[in-house]
Scaffold this motif. Structure first.
Motif, PDB file in Angstrom:
ATOM      1  N   SER A  52      -1.555   3.691   2.122  1.00  0.00           N
ATOM      2  CA  SER A  52      -1.193   2.288   1.948  1.00  0.00           C
ATOM      3  C   SER A  52      -2.419   1.473   1.582  1.00  0.00           C
ATOM      4  O   SER A  52      -3.548   1.951   1.643  1.00  0.00           O
ATOM      5  N   THR A  53      -2.189   0.224   1.239  1.00  0.00           N
ATOM      6  CA  THR A  53      -3.309  -0.675   0.998  1.00  0.00           C
ATOM      7  C   THR A  53      -3.954  -1.035   2.343  1.00  0.00           C
ATOM      8  O   THR A  53      -3.319  -0.958   3.393  1.00  0.00           O
ATOM      9  N   VAL A  54      -5.199  -1.428   2.292  1.00  0.00           N
ATOM     10  CA  VAL A  54      -5.924  -1.857   3.488  1.00  0.00           C
ATOM     11  C   VAL A  54      -5.588  -3.328   3.727  1.00  0.00           C
ATOM     12  O   VAL A  54      -5.696  -4.150   2.828  1.00  0.00           O
ATOM     13  N   GLN A  55      -5.150  -3.647   4.947  1.00  0.00           N
ATOM     14  CA  GLN A  55      -4.832  -5.027   5.308  1.00  0.00           C
ATOM     15  C   GLN A  55      -6.067  -5.664   5.932  1.00  0.00           C
ATOM     16  O   GLN A  55      -6.303  -5.551   7.135  1.00  0.00           O
ATOM     17  N   LYS A  56      -6.862  -6.322   5.103  1.00  0.00           N
ATOM     18  CA  LYS A  56      -8.148  -6.894   5.511  1.00  0.00           C
ATOM     19  C   LYS A  56      -7.970  -7.932   6.613  1.00  0.00           C
ATOM     20  O   LYS A  56      -7.164  -8.852   6.489  1.00  0.00           O
ATOM     21  N   ASP A  57      -8.696  -7.762   7.699  1.00  0.00           N
ATOM     22  CA  ASP A  57      -8.675  -8.672   8.859  1.00  0.00           C
ATOM     23  C   ASP A  57      -7.273  -8.943   9.398  1.00  0.00           C
ATOM     24  O   ASP A  57      -6.999 -10.019   9.919  1.00  0.00           O
ATOM     25  N   ALA A  58      -6.382  -7.961   9.297  1.00  0.00           N
ATOM     26  CA  ALA A  58      -5.000  -8.139   9.761  1.00  0.00           C
ATOM     27  C   ALA A  58      -4.895  -8.030  11.273  1.00  0.00           C
ATOM     28  O   ALA A  58      -3.916  -8.455  11.861  1.00  0.00           O
ATOM     29  N   GLY A  59      -5.895  -7.430  11.908  1.00  0.00           N
ATOM     30  CA  GLY A  59      -5.858  -7.288  13.361  1.00  0.00           C
ATOM     31  C   GLY A  59      -4.817  -6.271  13.806  1.00  0.00           C
ATOM     32  O   GLY A  59      -4.485  -5.342  13.078  1.00  0.00           O
ATOM     33  N   SER A  60      -4.273  -6.480  14.994  1.00  0.00           N
ATOM     34  CA  SER A  60      -3.393  -5.480  15.601  1.00  0.00           C
ATOM     35  C   SER A  60      -1.942  -5.587  15.145  1.00  0.00           C
ATOM     36  O   SER A  60      -1.106  -4.800  15.569  1.00  0.00           O
ATOM     37  N   ASN A  61      -1.611  -6.560  14.268  1.00  0.00           N
ATOM     38  CA  ASN A  61      -0.231  -6.730  13.804  1.00  0.00           C
ATOM     39  C   ASN A  61      -0.143  -6.837  12.273  1.00  0.00           C
ATOM     40  O   ASN A  61       0.287  -7.852  11.730  1.00  0.00           O
ATOM     41  N   PRO A  62      -0.533  -5.782  11.548  1.00  0.00           N
ATOM     42  CA  PRO A  62      -0.539  -5.839  10.081  1.00  0.00           C
ATOM     43  C   PRO A  62       0.867  -5.784   9.477  1.00  0.00           C
ATOM     44  O   PRO A  62       1.795  -5.259  10.085  1.00  0.00           O
ATOM     45  N   GLN A  63       0.994  -6.342   8.265  1.00  0.00           N
ATOM     46  CA  GLN A  63       2.228  -6.286   7.470  1.00  0.00           C
ATOM     47  C   GLN A  63       1.891  -5.592   6.150  1.00  0.00           C
ATOM     48  O   GLN A  63       0.943  -5.986   5.486  1.00  0.00           O
ATOM     49  N   TRP A  64       2.694  -4.591   5.768  1.00  0.00           N
ATOM     50  CA  TRP A  64       2.456  -3.910   4.496  1.00  0.00           C
ATOM     51  C   TRP A  64       3.563  -4.175   3.480  1.00  0.00           C
ATOM     52  O   TRP A  64       3.294  -4.535   2.365  1.00  0.00           O
ATOM     53  N   ASN A  65       4.798  -3.875   3.855  1.00  0.00           N
ATOM     54  CA  ASN A  65       5.946  -3.986   2.947  1.00  0.00           C
ATOM     55  C   ASN A  65       5.697  -3.223   1.651  1.00  0.00           C
ATOM     56  O   ASN A  65       5.818  -3.760   0.552  1.00  0.00           O
ATOM     57  N   GLU A  66       5.347  -1.947   1.803  1.00  0.00           N
ATOM     58  CA  GLU A  66       5.075  -1.071   0.662  1.00  0.00           C
ATOM     59  C   GLU A  66       6.047   0.103   0.681  1.00  0.00           C
ATOM     60  O   GLU A  66       6.497   0.533   1.738  1.00  0.00           O
ATOM     61  N   SER A  67       6.326   0.624  -0.503  1.00  0.00           N
ATOM     62  CA  SER A  67       7.264   1.732  -0.643  1.00  0.00           C
ATOM     63  C   SER A  67       6.546   2.967  -1.195  1.00  0.00           C
ATOM     64  O   SER A  67       5.708   2.846  -2.087  1.00  0.00           O
ATOM     65  N   PHE A  68       6.906   4.146  -0.666  1.00  0.00           N
ATOM     66  CA  PHE A  68       6.309   5.412  -1.083  1.00  0.00           C
ATOM     67  C   PHE A  68       7.413   6.433  -1.302  1.00  0.00           C
ATOM     68  O   PHE A  68       8.386   6.456  -0.557  1.00  0.00           O
ATOM     69  N   LEU A  69       7.254   7.303  -2.312  1.00  0.00           N
ATOM     70  CA  LEU A  69       8.248   8.330  -2.605  1.00  0.00           C
ATOM     71  C   LEU A  69       7.682   9.722  -2.353  1.00  0.00           C
ATOM     72  O   LEU A  69       6.550  10.019  -2.733  1.00  0.00           O
ATOM     73  N   PHE A  70       8.501  10.565  -1.714  1.00  0.00           N
ATOM     74  CA  PHE A  70       8.147  11.955  -1.454  1.00  0.00           C
ATOM     75  C   PHE A  70       9.263  12.835  -1.989  1.00  0.00           C
ATOM     76  O   PHE A  70      10.437  12.478  -1.904  1.00  0.00           O
TER      77      PHE A  70
END
Length: 149
Positions: free
Chosen positions: A40-58
């Motif tokens: 995933s992308t790095v959530q800069k200074d997100a602390g202990s509650n990061p949000q990504w909302n990213e999709s990955f396919l396997f």
């Protein structure tokens, strides 16, 4: 085991250990299914509650039935820190086709250290051998042999 595509929607995490001394943690996730890996992308200074909302396919093609999530903290001047991990068993999504946003426990050294939210969708591969093919119906079937008598 069904074959097809697994879509993993990485939504968020909460309660992660914020162990950086001078700033908030910069979390990211390494998603692994068999030999396939996404980051995933790095959530800069997100602390202990990061949000990504990213999709990955396997690509699902064998009997492996778990997805592994490894949560890391990006560090600029030292090795990235391991924050915890979660294992998601895929049998329920392979049977149902999709699972809504669900929180999974993040553990480190066998201790609870937060949770990560993920939604899953499995799209089965269409099996060509079982599909109906109208063009080939005339070959080698009743229509062809019935005209010979």
């Amino acid at each position: 085991m069904p074959r097809g595509t697994l879509e993993v929607i990485l939504i968020s995490a909460k309660g992660l250990d914020d162990n950086d001394f001078l700033s908030s943690i910069d979390p990211y996730v390494i998603l692994t299914y068999r030999a396939q890996e996404h980051k995933s992308t790095v959530q800069k200074d997100a602390g202990s509650n990061p949000q990504w909302n990213e999709s990955f396919l396997f690509t699902v093609s064998d009997s492996a039935s778990e997805l592994h999530l490894k949560i890391m903290d990006k560090d600029n001047f030292s090795q990235d820190d391991f924050l915890g991990e979660a294992t998601i068993y895929l049998d329920p999504v392979l049977e149902a086709g999709s699972l809504p946003e669900t929180a999974y426990k993040v553990v480190k050294d066998e201790e609870y250290c937060g949770e990560i939210k993920v939604a899953l969708t499995f799209t089965a591969e269409r099996n060509q051998e079982q599909s109906y093919d109208a063009e080939n119906e005339n070959y080698g079937g009743w229509r062809q042999s019935s005209g010979e008598f």
